[in-house]
Design an enzyme around this catalytic site. Structure first.
Site, mmCIF file in Angstrom:
data_model
loop_
_atom_site.group_PDB
_atom_site.id
_atom_site.type_symbol
_atom_site.label_atom_id
_atom_site.label_comp_id
_atom_site.label_asym_id
_atom_site.label_seq_id
_atom_site.Cartn_x
_atom_site.Cartn_y
_atom_site.Cartn_z
ATOM 1 N N LYS A 1 36.141 40.438 52.912
ATOM 2 C CA LYS A 1 35.993 39.655 54.146
ATOM 3 C C LYS A 1 36.654 40.396 55.302
ATOM 4 O O LYS A 1 36.097 40.482 56.401
ATOM 5 C CB LYS A 1 36.595 38.252 53.965
ATOM 6 C CG LYS A 1 35.695 37.372 53.115
ATOM 7 C CD LYS A 1 36.321 36.070 52.661
ATOM 8 C CE LYS A 1 35.361 35.368 51.688
ATOM 9 N NZ LYS A 1 35.876 34.153 51.086
ATOM 10 N N GLN B 1 41.197 31.036 51.229
ATOM 11 C CA GLN B 1 40.460 31.455 50.031
ATOM 12 C C GLN B 1 40.689 30.454 48.898
ATOM 13 O O GLN B 1 41.824 30.153 48.542
ATOM 14 C CB GLN B 1 40.928 32.869 49.616
ATOM 15 C CG GLN B 1 40.164 33.446 48.445
ATOM 16 C CD GLN B 1 38.677 33.674 48.752
ATOM 17 O OE1 GLN B 1 38.320 34.170 49.807
ATOM 18 N NE2 GLN B 1 37.826 33.300 47.823
ATOM 19 N N ASP C 1 34.100 28.091 57.163
ATOM 20 C CA ASP C 1 33.486 27.895 55.847
ATOM 21 C C ASP C 1 32.581 26.656 55.848
ATOM 22 O O ASP C 1 31.829 26.435 54.904
ATOM 23 C CB ASP C 1 34.579 27.703 54.782
ATOM 24 C CG ASP C 1 34.839 28.966 53.970
ATOM 25 O OD1 ASP C 1 33.916 29.794 53.872
ATOM 26 O OD2 ASP C 1 35.952 29.110 53.443
#
Ligand code: NDP
Length: 283
Positions: A49, A93, A116
């Site tokens: 990422k 995460q 997200d």
């Protein structure tokens, strides 16, 4: 023989477009990436990422926190990042260590920085079709379908899996694209019959090589979201590629299919978050 859907190539193309977009912006998009603990797979995802951010010109900062970080400490960091002006996206995460409540953490991120798209506000917006951010993996699948000229409108779309991060939003996006959608799960009766009805089959199960050639219709589009590690260490999807590929019209490989798109969609959401922030400042 199926046409192979090349997620790497589409992802690269999308990143070039994003890079050009970022160069023209009057604000530098910023992403904060939080990792708690030292799960090896999570470390790889976080590394990728950050590399993706650098590739398209997004500023990124990372917070690698020890396993024993308390929920209060994590929430305090999120609170700080919620107010940080050079940060437009916050990514925590998952999975988090067991002593931390994931829902509380997701809910603590302000929806404007929830790149997200897991926050209930963003989930609700996806339901109504009036969204700022799309969840990364389902958005990646839609981008691949569109790139290959596959229009879900009027098609029988079967999604196997009903998780909040993949199956459910995937079904919703296919519905928004006018597909006729069936969602299957572990309690679905006669899964094979459901799969055989699919013009577009999306497998998001987490079981290696679960979908076999006898379960798919001739000419079906087969999208494999699964990422599973075999005993020999090799990655494999939820679809048995060898038996499905000869029957499918299009198929995604693993690796190199949906996987590369997920991070690209995260980058896209971060750029969008920065753009929305810039538009707001300019009002
Ligand atoms: P979850 O474990 O959260 O969900 C799996 C789903 O599959 C559940 O809804 C479950 O049903 C269903 N399922 C399990 N067994 C069966 C069965 N025998 N028949 C029918 N349905 C079944 O997984 P995720 O959605 O998070 O991920 C799915 C896969 O996608 C994993 O391999 C994961 O690694 C991968 N993934 C890949 C990403 C990418 O970037 N390519 C991103 C995210 C995930 P039930 O609800 O009844 O338990």
């Amino acid at each position: 023989m199926a046409q192979i859907i090349d997620g790497k190539a589409v992802s690269l193309e999308q990143r070039e477009l994003l890079k050009a977009q970022v160069e023209k912006m009057n604000i530098k998009p910023g992403l904060a990436v939080i990792l708690v603990g030292s799960d090896p797979a999570s470390q790889v995802y976080v590394r990728n990422k950050k590399a993706g951010c650098a590739q398209v010109g997004i500023y990124s900062e990372s917070y690698d926190l020890p396993e024993e970080t308390t929920q209060e400490q994590l929430l305090a960091l999120i609170e700080k990042l919620n107010c940080k002006e050079d940060i437009h996206g916050i990514l925590v995460q998952l999975p988090l260590p067991k002593h931390i409540d994931e829902t509380a953490v997701i809910n603590a991120i302000v929806p404007e920085k929830d790149v997200d798209a897991f926050h209930p506000v963003n989930v609700g917006k996806i339901m109504t079709g009036d969204y700022d951010f799309l969840p990364c993996t389902p958005a990646g699948v839609m981008c691949l379908l569109s790139h290959y000229g596959i229009d879900p409108a009027g098609k029988e779309c079967v999604v196997i899996g009903r998780s909040n991060i993949v199956g459910k939003p995937q079904a919703m996006l296919l519905l928004h694209a006018n597909g006729t959608v069936t969602i299957c799960h572990s309690k679905t009766a006669d899964l094979k019959a459901k799969c055989l009805s699919a013009d577009i089959l999306v497998a998001a199960i987490g079981k290696a090589d679960f979908i076999t050639g006898d379960m798919i219709k001739e000419g079906a589009v087969v999208v494999d979201v699964g990422i599973n590690r075999r005993d020999d260490g090799k990655l494999t999807g939820d679809v048995d590629f060898a038996s499905c590929e000869p029957k499918a019209s299009f198929i995604t490989p693993v690796p190199g299919g949906v996987g590369p798109m997920t991070i690209t969609m995260l980058l896209k959401n971060t750029v969008k978050a920065a753009q929305l922030c810039s538009d707001k400042l300019g009002e």
